[in-house]
Write a protein that holds these residues in place. Structure first.
Motif, PDB file in Angstrom:
ATOM      1  N   LEU A  51      21.821  32.831  38.358  1.00 12.43           N
ATOM      2  CA  LEU A  51      23.175  31.950  38.834  1.00 12.43           C
ATOM      3  C   LEU A  51      24.316  32.790  38.817  1.00 12.43           C
ATOM      4  N   TYR A  52      25.082  32.708  40.254  1.00  8.60           N
ATOM      5  CA  TYR A  52      26.249  33.263  40.262  1.00  8.60           C
ATOM      6  C   TYR A  52      27.257  32.157  40.203  1.00  8.60           C
ATOM      7  N   SER A  53      28.408  32.584  39.266  1.00  7.83           N
ATOM      8  CA  SER A  53      29.300  31.440  39.041  1.00  7.83           C
ATOM      9  C   SER A  53      30.778  32.059  39.343  1.00  7.83           C
ATOM     10  N   LEU A  79      25.707  35.694  36.338  1.00  7.99           N
ATOM     11  CA  LEU A  79      26.868  36.465  36.538  1.00  7.99           C
ATOM     12  C   LEU A  79      28.154  35.555  36.935  1.00  7.99           C
ATOM     13  N   MET A  80      29.235  35.902  36.148  1.00  6.21           N
ATOM     14  CA  MET A  80      30.414  35.124  36.282  1.00  6.21           C
ATOM     15  C   MET A  80      31.508  36.170  36.956  1.00  6.21           C
ATOM     16  N   SER A  84      36.225  35.954  45.312  1.00 10.34           N
ATOM     17  CA  SER A  84      36.159  37.036  46.356  1.00 10.34           C
ATOM     18  C   SER A  84      35.140  37.920  46.009  1.00 10.34           C
ATOM     19  N   GLU A  85      34.792  38.332  44.584  1.00  7.36           N
ATOM     20  CA  GLU A  85      33.836  39.059  44.121  1.00  7.36           C
ATOM     21  C   GLU A  85      32.184  38.657  44.497  1.00  7.36           C
ATOM     22  N   VAL A  86      32.131  37.291  44.131  1.00  3.98           N
ATOM     23  CA  VAL A  86      30.881  36.923  44.330  1.00  3.98           C
ATOM     24  C   VAL A  86      30.655  36.535  46.028  1.00  3.98           C
ATOM     25  N   ASP A 102      20.361  33.255  43.418  1.00  4.17           N
ATOM     26  CA  ASP A 102      19.439  32.307  43.783  1.00  4.17           C
ATOM     27  C   ASP A 102      20.413  31.179  44.122  1.00  4.17           C
ATOM     28  N   VAL A 103      21.276  30.874  43.114  1.00  6.92           N
ATOM     29  CA  VAL A 103      22.311  29.506  43.278  1.00  6.92           C
ATOM     30  C   VAL A 103      23.761  30.209  43.035  1.00  6.92           C
ATOM     31  N   MET A 104      24.544  29.445  43.676  1.00  9.78           N
ATOM     32  CA  MET A 104      26.190  29.629  43.370  1.00  9.78           C
ATOM     33  C   MET A 104      26.638  28.299  42.818  1.00  9.78           C
TER      34      MET A 104
END
Length: 348
Positions: A51-53, A79-80, A84-86, A102-104
């Motif tokens: 997960l990207y948050s 990952l938090m 802009s970084e994501v 996989d998911v944001m």
């Protein structure tokens, strides 16, 4: 801050986290049956989820992670980072054909921007969308997850309640010149959202006058909140309501200006090229489940599904209901790029 006060705050944080994790874990085996068993089976076969948050809050993410893992037995890596970084991380991964995420979880406007840039995987829709009370669920790129309202953080030791700003226009008062800490309005995130909403609702002249107030911009939300708590600044904005729940015990107040709260709706979207698309899709459905929505309300977040706010305690339910009734506006996807450019011009 004295040692015993730090211990007291840490103890309260720990107690609240345990309560939230217990709440989300109740009857998880029974709740799991509410999800499509075929989707659950495929997700389990993929074995993991990343997960990207772009949303802050370590306790919140710990509760989300534990709830998903308890329900489905699928480990979650997280990952938090800022929007802009994501965005840049996903852009590079997709371009290289090697998506690690996989998911944001990120704002609606940013999600749709990434979809336009080919960074989001389209779906056949989300079953849980039938429960939605907000937004337009017609598009199939993301599942709305929750709403966060943004107001003013006030240092209670430096500003009496009767003297705190009652309107966003009050920030233009000369007494606040050089004394306000703000999220950077020239970047994706809460600052950029606040700029867009206030330009739309109050006019560009408001932002030009605000720029003359010698704002201090920050990009580390956690550190910036503590700077206000320590008394470096009497005010910070836009301040996340949900983050205030993590700061209880500190000399801080949350103020809702009379115009209302600019807000961000956070969506769950599957990253293009994800090697675990089923686990990602299941995560989006999990975020829309009533049990998850109630848990989110416990962190000061506004649920996106129909029905009364049902946080674990009455105080929090009432706070979230008040926020839901005082939403001012959000960052529309069609104006995002233009507003970011205007913010950079206004705050040179």
């Amino acid at each position: 801050m004295r040692r015993n006060q730090k211990r007291s705050i840490a103890a309260r944080f720990t107690a609240r986290l345990i309560a939230a994790l217990t709440f989300v874990g109740i009857r998880h085996t029974a709740v799991a049956r509410d999800f499509d068993p075929a989707l659950v089976a495929r997700a389990k076969a993929e074995g993991r989820l990343t997960l990207y948050s772009t949303f802050s809050g370590n306790q919140l993410h710990a509760a989300i992670k534990k709830g998903y893992e308890d329900l489905f037995g699928i480990p979650v890596d997280m990952l938090m980072a800022r929007s802009s970084e994501v965005y840049e991380r996903v852009r590079v991964e997709v371009a290289a054909g090697r998506s690690s995420g996989d998911v944001m979880l990120q704002g609606e406007a940013s999600t749709q921007r990434m979809a336009s840039d080919g960074l989001v995987q389209t779906t056949n829709g989300f079953t849980g969308a039938a429960r939605l009370a907000v937004g337009d669920p017609a598009y199939r790129i993301a599942a709305p997850a929750f709403i966060n309202g943004y107001g003013l953080m006030v240092n209670a030791n430096l500003v009496r309640s009767e003297d705190e700003p009652k309107s966003w226009l009050d920030l233009l008062d000369a007494k606040w010149t050089g004394k306000m800490l703000a999220d950077d309005m020239r970047a994706l995130g809460s600052g950029g959202m606040f700029f867009a909403v206030t330009v739309e609702k109050l006019g560009i002249d408001y932002q030009k006058k605000l720029a003359a107030q010698k704002l201090v911009f920050g990009r580390d939300i956690g550190a910036d909140q503590l700077r206000v708590a320590r008394g470096e600044f009497p005010l910070r904005f836009p301040q996340s309501l949900s983050n205030m729940r993590d700061l209880k015990g500190l000399p801080l107040r949350f103020a809702i200006p009379k115009e209302g709260l600019p807000y961000i709706r956070i969506d769950a979207a599957i990253i293009k090229g994800s090697t675990r698309p089923n686990a990602a899709h299941l995560f989006a459905e999990y975020m829309l489940a009533p049990q998850t929505q109630n848990m989110l309300a416990g962190f000061g977040l506004v649920p996106v599904i129909k029905g009364a706010v049902n946080a674990p305690d009455r105080e929090t339910s009432e706070l979230v209901s008040r926020a839901r009734d005082n939403l001012m506006g959000t960052f529309r996807p069609d104006i995002q790029e233009a507003m970011l450019a205007l913010a950079k011009e206004t705050y040179k």
